[in-house]
Design a protein around this motif. Structure first.
Motif, mmCIF file in Angstrom:
data_model
loop_
_atom_site.group_PDB
_atom_site.id
_atom_site.type_symbol
_atom_site.label_atom_id
_atom_site.label_comp_id
_atom_site.label_asym_id
_atom_site.label_seq_id
_atom_site.Cartn_x
_atom_site.Cartn_y
_atom_site.Cartn_z
ATOM 1 N N GLY A 1 0.797 -1.213 0.000
ATOM 2 C CA GLY A 1 0.000 0.000 0.000
ATOM 3 C C GLY A 1 0.831 1.264 0.000
ATOM 4 N N PHE A 2 1.888 1.288 0.785
ATOM 5 C CA PHE A 2 2.707 2.497 0.828
ATOM 6 C C PHE A 2 3.419 2.722 -0.500
ATOM 7 N N ALA A 3 3.809 1.637 -1.168
ATOM 8 C CA ALA A 3 4.430 1.779 -2.486
ATOM 9 C C ALA A 3 3.477 2.485 -3.465
ATOM 10 N N LYS A 4 2.177 2.172 -3.370
ATOM 11 C CA LYS A 4 1.196 2.855 -4.217
ATOM 12 C C LYS A 4 1.202 4.357 -3.952
ATOM 13 N N GLU A 5 1.301 4.719 -2.675
ATOM 14 C CA GLU A 5 1.337 6.136 -2.328
ATOM 15 C C GLU A 5 2.611 6.805 -2.837
ATOM 16 N N VAL A 6 3.728 6.073 -2.775
ATOM 17 C CA VAL A 6 4.995 6.630 -3.237
ATOM 18 C C VAL A 6 5.001 6.792 -4.761
ATOM 19 N N LEU A 7 4.333 5.903 -5.468
ATOM 20 C CA LEU A 7 4.184 6.079 -6.912
ATOM 21 C C LEU A 7 3.442 7.380 -7.220
ATOM 22 N N TRP A 8 2.432 7.661 -6.464
ATOM 23 C CA TRP A 8 1.702 8.931 -6.609
ATOM 24 C C TRP A 8 2.609 10.105 -6.281
ATOM 25 N N LEU A 9 3.373 9.985 -5.185
ATOM 26 C CA LEU A 9 4.302 11.029 -4.780
ATOM 27 C C LEU A 9 5.328 11.296 -5.882
ATOM 28 N N ALA A 10 5.897 10.208 -6.430
ATOM 29 C CA ALA A 10 6.901 10.354 -7.489
ATOM 30 C C ALA A 10 6.332 11.084 -8.696
ATOM 31 N N ASN A 11 5.084 10.795 -9.016
ATOM 32 C CA ASN A 11 4.428 11.481 -10.133
ATOM 33 C C ASN A 11 4.323 12.976 -9.852
ATOM 34 N N ASP A 12 3.960 13.337 -8.612
ATOM 35 C CA ASP A 12 3.881 14.755 -8.247
ATOM 36 C C ASP A 12 5.245 15.429 -8.276
ATOM 37 N N CYS A 13 6.297 14.635 -8.104
ATOM 38 C CA CYS A 13 7.667 15.161 -8.162
ATOM 39 C C CYS A 13 8.219 15.173 -9.587
ATOM 40 N N ASN A 14 7.362 14.811 -10.548
ATOM 41 C CA ASN A 14 7.762 14.761 -11.962
ATOM 42 C C ASN A 14 8.918 13.795 -12.213
ATOM 43 N N ARG A 15 8.911 12.681 -11.464
ATOM 44 C CA ARG A 15 9.908 11.647 -11.678
ATOM 45 C C ARG A 15 9.344 10.565 -12.588
ATOM 46 N N LYS A 16 10.153 10.115 -13.528
ATOM 47 C CA LYS A 16 9.757 9.033 -14.411
ATOM 48 C C LYS A 16 10.021 7.703 -13.709
ATOM 49 N N VAL A 17 8.943 6.960 -13.420
ATOM 50 C CA VAL A 17 9.060 5.644 -12.782
ATOM 51 C C VAL A 17 8.935 4.579 -13.858
ATOM 52 N N ILE A 18 9.943 3.738 -13.993
ATOM 53 C CA ILE A 18 9.893 2.709 -15.041
ATOM 54 C C ILE A 18 9.360 1.382 -14.530
ATOM 55 N N GLY A 19 9.162 1.261 -13.199
ATOM 56 C CA GLY A 19 8.591 0.026 -12.702
ATOM 57 C C GLY A 19 8.784 -0.157 -11.207
ATOM 58 N N VAL A 20 8.330 -1.328 -10.765
ATOM 59 C CA VAL A 20 8.338 -1.704 -9.351
ATOM 60 C C VAL A 20 9.046 -3.050 -9.228
#
Length: 211
Positions: free
Chosen positions: A11-30
């Motif tokens: 669950g916290f990873a889901k929140e961090v994915l949202w956080l990363a998006n707000d930080c304009n970071r490109k996430v390529i996966g988990v």
């Protein structure tokens, strides 16, 4: 800025994915060790494989999005067995802090948090939603502070400390290595290492096993 990979699929990873998006970071996966999640999609990001496979993405940066300090440390140690991963620090754009606040590698600071002056946030700390931190606080590595907790000035937190949601910590106190403060607790005295405190005023309930 390097691409980012989130370690952990809970669950916290889901929140961090949202956080990363707000930080304009490109996430390529988990990356997650639960094989049942492999190749599934979490918040728009694919689970690429197990944590040990991070070496296949060594040109990326990583954050360990796991709430438990102990588990987060174990995952960190497991990653180090295969090399020297680069860890990113994520600070939500809404976080307010002065220029005398220091953030360690791998720290995650969520939306609404406020840190005042002369604060040191250690490596791989998690400060969750709407945490407040007063002057001259010093947090060691792998600390977790849950949402809405308030830490007053000149407080020292040792490694692996966990502070529960809505807990309050009086100024000038110290919390020992691996200790836990329960949800909604009001702490008025120091906590020794590996102790669990809860209540108002917080009292010792039990001791935990060694880290």
């Amino acid at each position: 800025m390097k691409d980012l990979i989130i370690i952990g699929g809970g669950g916290f990873a889901k929140e961090v994915l949202w956080l990363a998006n707000d930080c304009n970071r490109k996430v390529i996966g988990v990356l997650d060790d639960n094989e049942e999640t492999h190749q599934s999609i979490i918040q728009g990001s694919r689970v690429l494989g197990s944590i040990s496979s991070w070496v296949e993405y060594s040109d990326c940066e990583f954050v360990i999005a796991i709430g438990s300090p102990r588990t987060r440390f174990q995952v960190y140690e497991k990653m180090l067995e295969k090399g020297n991963p680069q860890f990113s620090t994520l600070i939500h754009p809404s976080v307010k802090y002065s220029n005398t606040v220091e953030f360690g590698k791998g720290a995650i600071v969520c939306a609404g948090t406020i840190l005042t002056v002369d604060v040191k946030v250690g490596n791989h700390n998690i400060l969750n939603l709407n945490v407040t931190v007063g002057h001259e606080c010093n947090f060691s590595d792998f600390v977790t502070i849950a949402p809405m907790a308030a830490v007053s000035g000149n407080v020292s937190l040792s490694k692996y400390v966990e502070i529960g949601t809505g807990a309050l910590v009086r100024q000038g106190l110290s919390i020992g290595r691996g200790a836990m403060l329960g949800m909604g607790a009001i702490l008025t005295k120091n906590i020794s290492e590996l102790a669990v405190f809860a209540g108002n005023p917080a009292k010792k309930l039990k001791e935990l096993s060694e880290i």
